[in-house]
Design a protein around this motif. Structure first.
Motif, mmCIF file in Angstrom:
data_model
loop_
_atom_site.group_PDB
_atom_site.id
_atom_site.type_symbol
_atom_site.label_atom_id
_atom_site.label_comp_id
_atom_site.label_asym_id
_atom_site.label_seq_id
_atom_site.Cartn_x
_atom_site.Cartn_y
_atom_site.Cartn_z
ATOM 1 N N GLU A 145 -2.494 -14.644 33.704
ATOM 2 C CA GLU A 145 -3.650 -14.411 32.836
ATOM 3 C C GLU A 145 -3.228 -14.616 31.385
ATOM 4 N N LYS A 148 -7.183 -11.569 28.644
ATOM 5 C CA LYS A 148 -7.992 -10.715 29.515
ATOM 6 C C LYS A 148 -9.452 -10.685 29.079
ATOM 7 N N ARG A 164 -10.980 -13.970 29.876
ATOM 8 C CA ARG A 164 -10.713 -14.301 31.277
ATOM 9 C C ARG A 164 -10.142 -15.712 31.425
ATOM 10 N N TRP A 184 -7.098 -18.189 32.378
ATOM 11 C CA TRP A 184 -5.963 -18.189 33.300
ATOM 12 C C TRP A 184 -5.268 -19.543 33.300
ATOM 13 N N ASP A 213 -13.539 -5.402 34.000
ATOM 14 C CA ASP A 213 -12.273 -5.946 34.492
ATOM 15 C C ASP A 213 -12.000 -5.446 35.904
ATOM 16 N N ARG A 251 -11.306 -7.874 39.059
ATOM 17 C CA ARG A 251 -10.115 -7.776 39.904
ATOM 18 C C ARG A 251 -10.496 -7.567 41.374
#
Length: 361
Positions: A98, A101, A104, A106, A153, A157
């Motif tokens: 990641e 955060k 988002r 990646w 978050d 996840r």
């Protein structure tokens, strides 16, 4: 090289010296039924002597106040399968790390890469549980993607957990099954961030850990989030030209004190796995002791190399020409280790992530 009349020979090993014949049948595709009942080869690095044991026999080699250093990283379900917008083509997306955060973002690998360009959208799961947009090309297979998700978050996840598969290495030529979620994870895993398991630790059962604890063996935990770079193919004959990917690692103050006390008292200090070894060798003080650290390491260990912290090591059996085999050879002695691998093939030890183990003392 000459220095004040003396000639110093510096011998650098080559990639081709780490070749050996590994039958495909010896690459383990499944774990043993019980964690601590895989086979264990014990290699005495001073003499080259080899013993054949079961992993739980490791208890015989450790005493009170010896220290085992474990990597407590936790594997997350990093392999996703999605569909490309418009064409619906199936795309594998492997989450590496990641980057941001809040946004988002990646860093990922995609396959087949030729079909994925900046601006493409990818849809994951029934009812498009997750949607991502490709925002950058990083390497031939590498991309940066941004998940378009407005929830918390925790919700994000949870969706990754639902959609993701256990990221078994490609060498294990099968699809992940529910059992892998638990068996491709150490029993002491705590801090999520790895895309591959620290596999030497997979052999430890709760019963064996308790027996070691009752014997007085001390445990020190470090964290190194294993990335795919650990398994990247070495493509240069001159090992000094190979570059490792960086991996984040953490060594705490209390853990460093525990290890240093064992060193000072000439106890056995055992690195459980190449990732633990890489972490501690990346946190060596000027007086050759372990120091607290929270950093990134791209350290590549191959012969010749002087180790500063551990005097014993637990590791799995690794594939030919891998950086992992090179580290093990540096620790156990090149001739000792290559001879041990010849014996391992002859005796049909199981190799790689779900394979058998070696203790080097």
């Amino acid at each position: 090289m000459s220095f004040k009349g003396y000639t110093i020979s510096i011998y650098i090993m080559k990639l081709s010296q780490f070749k050996f014949n590994l039958p495909q049948s010896l690459i383990a595709s499944h774990p043993t039924p019980t964690r601590d009942e895989s086979r264990l080869m014990v290699l005495h690095k001073d003499t080259g002597e080899i013993e054949h044991k079961i992993f739980k026999d490791i208890l015989e080699y450790f005493d009170e106040k010896d220290v085992m250093i474990f990597n407590n990283t936790k594997v997350f379900p990093a392999r996703l399968y999605g569909n490309k917008e418009k064409t619906g083509a199936t795309i594998e997306v492997f989450l590496l790390r990641e980057l941001n955060k809040e946004l988002r973002l990646w860093d990922v690998l995609v396959d087949p890469a030729r079909k994925i360009r900046v601006g493409n959208k990818l849809y994951f799961g029934d009812d498009d549980l997750l949607v991502a947009e490709v925002v950058d090309n990083t390497t031939s297979r590498g991309r940066t993607i941004r998940f378009l998700f407005d929830g918390t978050d925790e919700e994000f996840r949870k969706n990754i957990e639902i959609l993701g598969e256990t990221p078994l290495p490609k060498y294990i030529n099968r699809k992940a099954v529910p059992e892998d979620k638990f068996r491709y994870q150490t029993i002491y895993a705590k801090h999520e961030g790895a895309v591959a398991a620290p596999t030497a630790g997979l052999h430890f059962s709760r019963e064996l850990m308790k027996r070691l604890e009752l014997k007085g063996v001390e445990f020190a935990e470090v964290t190194l989030h294993v990335g795919l770079g650990t398994f990247r193919t070495v493509e240069v004959e001159d090992l000094t030209k190979h570059k490792m990917d960086s991996e984040q690692f953490i060594v705490g103050e209390k853990e460093a004190e525990l290890v240093n006390e064992a060193i000072d008292n000439k106890r056995r200090v055992c690195a459980v796995g190449t990732t633990s070894m890489r972490a501690i060798e990346s946190a060596v003080s000027a007086n050759l002791r372990l120091k607290a650290a929270n950093s990134w390491t791209s350290k590549f260990i191959f012969p010749p190399y002087d180790f500063s912290i551990a005097n014993s090591m637990i590791t799995n059996f690794h594939t030919p020409e891998s950086t992992l085999l090179m580290m093990v050879s540096a620790f156990g002695g090149y001739e000792n280790v290559m001879n041990a691998y010849e014996v391992a093939v002859k005796e049909k030890y199981r190799f790689y992530s779900y394979g058998d183990a070696m203790l080097i003392i």
